[in-house]
Design an enzyme around this catalytic site. Structure first.
Site, PDB file in Angstrom:
ATOM      1  N   LEU A  71      33.311  48.399  42.423  1.00  0.00           N
ATOM      2  CA  LEU A  71      33.689  49.121  43.647  1.00  0.00           C
ATOM      3  C   LEU A  71      34.139  48.117  44.720  1.00  0.00           C
ATOM      4  O   LEU A  71      33.582  48.056  45.814  1.00  0.00           O
ATOM      5  CB  LEU A  71      32.530  49.986  44.132  1.00  0.00           C
ATOM      6  CG  LEU A  71      32.913  51.119  45.075  1.00  0.00           C
ATOM      7  CD1 LEU A  71      33.715  52.198  44.361  1.00  0.00           C
ATOM      8  CD2 LEU A  71      31.683  51.740  45.733  1.00  0.00           C
ATOM      9  N   GLY A  72      35.157  47.338  44.368  1.00  0.00           N
ATOM     10  CA  GLY A  72      35.794  46.462  45.361  1.00  0.00           C
ATOM     11  C   GLY A  72      36.825  47.274  46.127  1.00  0.00           C
ATOM     12  O   GLY A  72      36.729  48.499  46.194  1.00  0.00           O
TER      13      GLY A  72
ATOM     14  N   ARG B  69      25.467  45.491  40.017  1.00  0.00           N
ATOM     15  CA  ARG B  69      24.160  44.884  39.750  1.00  0.00           C
ATOM     16  C   ARG B  69      23.396  44.760  41.061  1.00  0.00           C
ATOM     17  O   ARG B  69      23.998  44.490  42.098  1.00  0.00           O
ATOM     18  CB  ARG B  69      24.339  43.475  39.157  1.00  0.00           C
ATOM     19  CG  ARG B  69      24.802  43.520  37.722  1.00  0.00           C
ATOM     20  CD  ARG B  69      24.652  42.178  37.035  1.00  0.00           C
ATOM     21  NE  ARG B  69      25.192  42.278  35.687  1.00  0.00           N
ATOM     22  CZ  ARG B  69      26.445  41.989  35.351  1.00  0.00           C
ATOM     23  NH1 ARG B  69      27.288  41.531  36.248  1.00  0.00           N
ATOM     24  NH2 ARG B  69      26.855  42.147  34.110  1.00  0.00           N
TER      25      ARG B  69
ATOM     26  N   ARG C 248      41.450  44.108  33.520  1.00  0.00           N
ATOM     27  CA  ARG C 248      41.967  43.093  32.604  1.00  0.00           C
ATOM     28  C   ARG C 248      41.526  43.475  31.200  1.00  0.00           C
ATOM     29  O   ARG C 248      40.402  43.986  31.012  1.00  0.00           O
ATOM     30  CB  ARG C 248      41.384  41.714  32.931  1.00  0.00           C
ATOM     31  CG  ARG C 248      41.992  41.025  34.121  1.00  0.00           C
ATOM     32  CD  ARG C 248      43.448  40.637  33.869  1.00  0.00           C
ATOM     33  NE  ARG C 248      44.038  39.933  34.992  1.00  0.00           N
ATOM     34  CZ  ARG C 248      44.777  40.501  35.935  1.00  0.00           C
ATOM     35  NH1 ARG C 248      45.042  41.800  35.903  1.00  0.00           N
ATOM     36  NH2 ARG C 248      45.287  39.780  36.916  1.00  0.00           N
TER      37      ARG C 248
ATOM     38  N   ASP D  61      45.918  50.275  30.677  1.00  0.00           N
ATOM     39  CA  ASP D  61      47.089  49.589  31.236  1.00  0.00           C
ATOM     40  C   ASP D  61      47.078  48.106  30.899  1.00  0.00           C
ATOM     41  O   ASP D  61      48.066  47.415  31.115  1.00  0.00           O
ATOM     42  CB  ASP D  61      47.105  49.773  32.770  1.00  0.00           C
ATOM     43  CG  ASP D  61      48.366  49.210  33.410  1.00  0.00           C
ATOM     44  OD1 ASP D  61      49.468  49.490  32.884  1.00  0.00           O
ATOM     45  OD2 ASP D  61      48.259  48.473  34.413  1.00  0.00           O
TER      46      ASP D  61
ATOM     47  N   GLU E  77      47.979  40.606  25.703  1.00  0.00           N
ATOM     48  CA  GLU E  77      49.271  41.176  26.121  1.00  0.00           C
ATOM     49  C   GLU E  77      50.416  40.228  25.748  1.00  0.00           C
ATOM     50  O   GLU E  77      50.256  39.022  25.899  1.00  0.00           O
ATOM     51  CB  GLU E  77      49.246  41.424  27.631  1.00  0.00           C
ATOM     52  CG  GLU E  77      48.267  42.508  27.991  1.00  0.00           C
ATOM     53  CD  GLU E  77      48.068  42.656  29.503  1.00  0.00           C
ATOM     54  OE1 GLU E  77      48.825  42.052  30.283  1.00  0.00           O
ATOM     55  OE2 GLU E  77      47.140  43.368  29.888  1.00  0.00           O
TER      56      GLU E  77
ATOM     57  N   HIS F 281      50.826  47.188  31.443  1.00  0.00           N
ATOM     58  CA  HIS F 281      50.358  46.443  32.638  1.00  0.00           C
ATOM     59  C   HIS F 281      51.267  46.727  33.845  1.00  0.00           C
ATOM     60  O   HIS F 281      51.857  45.819  34.427  1.00  0.00           O
ATOM     61  CB  HIS F 281      50.301  44.933  32.327  1.00  0.00           C
ATOM     62  CG  HIS F 281      49.414  44.181  33.280  1.00  0.00           C
ATOM     63  ND1 HIS F 281      48.659  43.098  32.899  1.00  0.00           N
ATOM     64  CD2 HIS F 281      49.158  44.346  34.597  1.00  0.00           C
ATOM     65  CE1 HIS F 281      47.985  42.631  33.928  1.00  0.00           C
ATOM     66  NE2 HIS F 281      48.274  43.382  34.980  1.00  0.00           N
TER      67      HIS F 281
END
Ligand code: 8YV
Length: 317
Positions: A154-155, A177, A235, A259, A264, A282
């Site tokens: 949750l940035g 955490r 990522r 995505d 990749e 991506h």
């Protein structure tokens, strides 16, 4: 002490506006256009004071070693897990990225994948294009409304996703955490497995790198269960792709919207055959508006650095 004609090395093809601005104000060398970059760097490497790369291109320490006078790396993208930050710190090289300007685009990508996989949009489109509509009914999908959207990370982007998912009348829960964030109204889980158990959609949006490598593993997928979906806009490294493929083949989860991938642009062959998986290349930040804003921010960083020795959005190493 403006030094606008400084020599910079550009790692790979860049956004057109950034390219234009760099050529106007700097002496540009293109790594990707150089046939033998090692030989070139042996001869000219000491001229290079700045490297412009992206979160996808990353950097390579062996080449940076040859750039003895390198002062700064400016990266196009918010994630910089493909850049060895310890190496840069050891050499006293500064790093900038492009935070914030892509929050909305990535959040919209997450919402698109969630809607697409849940309402079977790609599958439905394949059905229509294949001329199957007259031959039978298309199966039903799932509502987002009333479901639990579990956010892993949750940035700033995670919060932007949460706002949008809340507007779809979803219940929002998140994994962090330790202690909950004091200023958010969403349900906190300190244990990822517990979040996975309650989530109908698990959206992954943590930074990549060793700390989050395979955070989403077979146990998390098992906890998510056969009625829930995984969405990854972070990522590829964050999800154990083999475990994900195994789970999908075994109907261990309901589907996935992906995505990003571990290697990749390679995508595991099994995923290509599955109807309940939506795959995008991506494109999280891939809108005209956002890429322009990212290009402007990269250039603002390069410019400020060579004008004033400062960065606009410096990564603390
Ligand atoms: C890519 C991203 O960096 O910001 C990130 O971390 O993954 C993307 O925005 C961008 O697509 C590189 O061209």
């Amino acid at each position: 002490m403006s030094d606008k004609k400084a020599d910079v090395l550009v790692w790979g093809p860049m956004h057109i506006a950034l390219t234009h601005n760099l050529y106007r104000d700097f002496t540009v060398h293109n790594r990707w256009e150089t046939t033998d970059i090692d030989a070139w760097a042996n001869e000219h490497g000491e001229k290079i004071r700045g490297v412009i790369t992206s979160g996808v291109y990353g950097t390579d320490n062996a080449l940076l070693d040859k750039l003895e006078n390198l002062e700064v790396v400016n990266s196009f993208g918010v994630g910089y897990d493909a850049i060895d930050t310890d190496y840069l710190a050891r050499r006293g090289i500064k790093l900038s990225n492009t935070p914030d300007v892509l929050n909305n685009a990535v959040a919209e990508t997450a919402m698109s994948l969630m809607l697409c996989v849940s309402r079977r949009i790609s599958e439905a489109e394949r059905f229509v294009r294949a001329g199957k509509w007259p031959t039978g009914k298309f199966p039903l999908g799932n509502d987002l409304c009333g479901k639990t959207c579990g956010i892993v990370g949750l940035g700033k982007i995670g919060k932007t996703i949460a706002k949008r998912a809340a507007a779809f009348e979803m219940n929002i829960a998140y994994f962090r955490r330790g202690q909950p964030y004091p200023d958010v109204p969403y349900t906190h889980y300190a244990d990822l497995l517990e979040l996975a158990k309650v989530a109908d959609y698990l959206i992954v949006i943590v930074p990549g790198g060793p700390d989050t490598q395979h955070l989403i593993n077979a146990d998390v997928l098992k906890a998510l269960g056969p009625n829930a979906y995984l969405i990854n806009v972070a990522r590829g490294s964050v999800v154990d792709e083999q475990a994900l493929v195994a789970s999908l083949l075994d109907s261990g989860i309901a589907g996935a919207g992906l995505d990003v991938f571990e290697d990749e642009p390679s995508v595991p062959a099994e995923l290509l055959t599955l109807e309940n998986v939506v795959l995008t290349p991506h494109i999280g930040s891939g809108t005209y508006e956002t890429r322009q804003a990212m290009a402007d921010l990269v250039f603002a960083n390069v410019s400020r650095f060579f004008d004033e020795g400062e960065l606009v959005t410096q990564v603390s190493l």
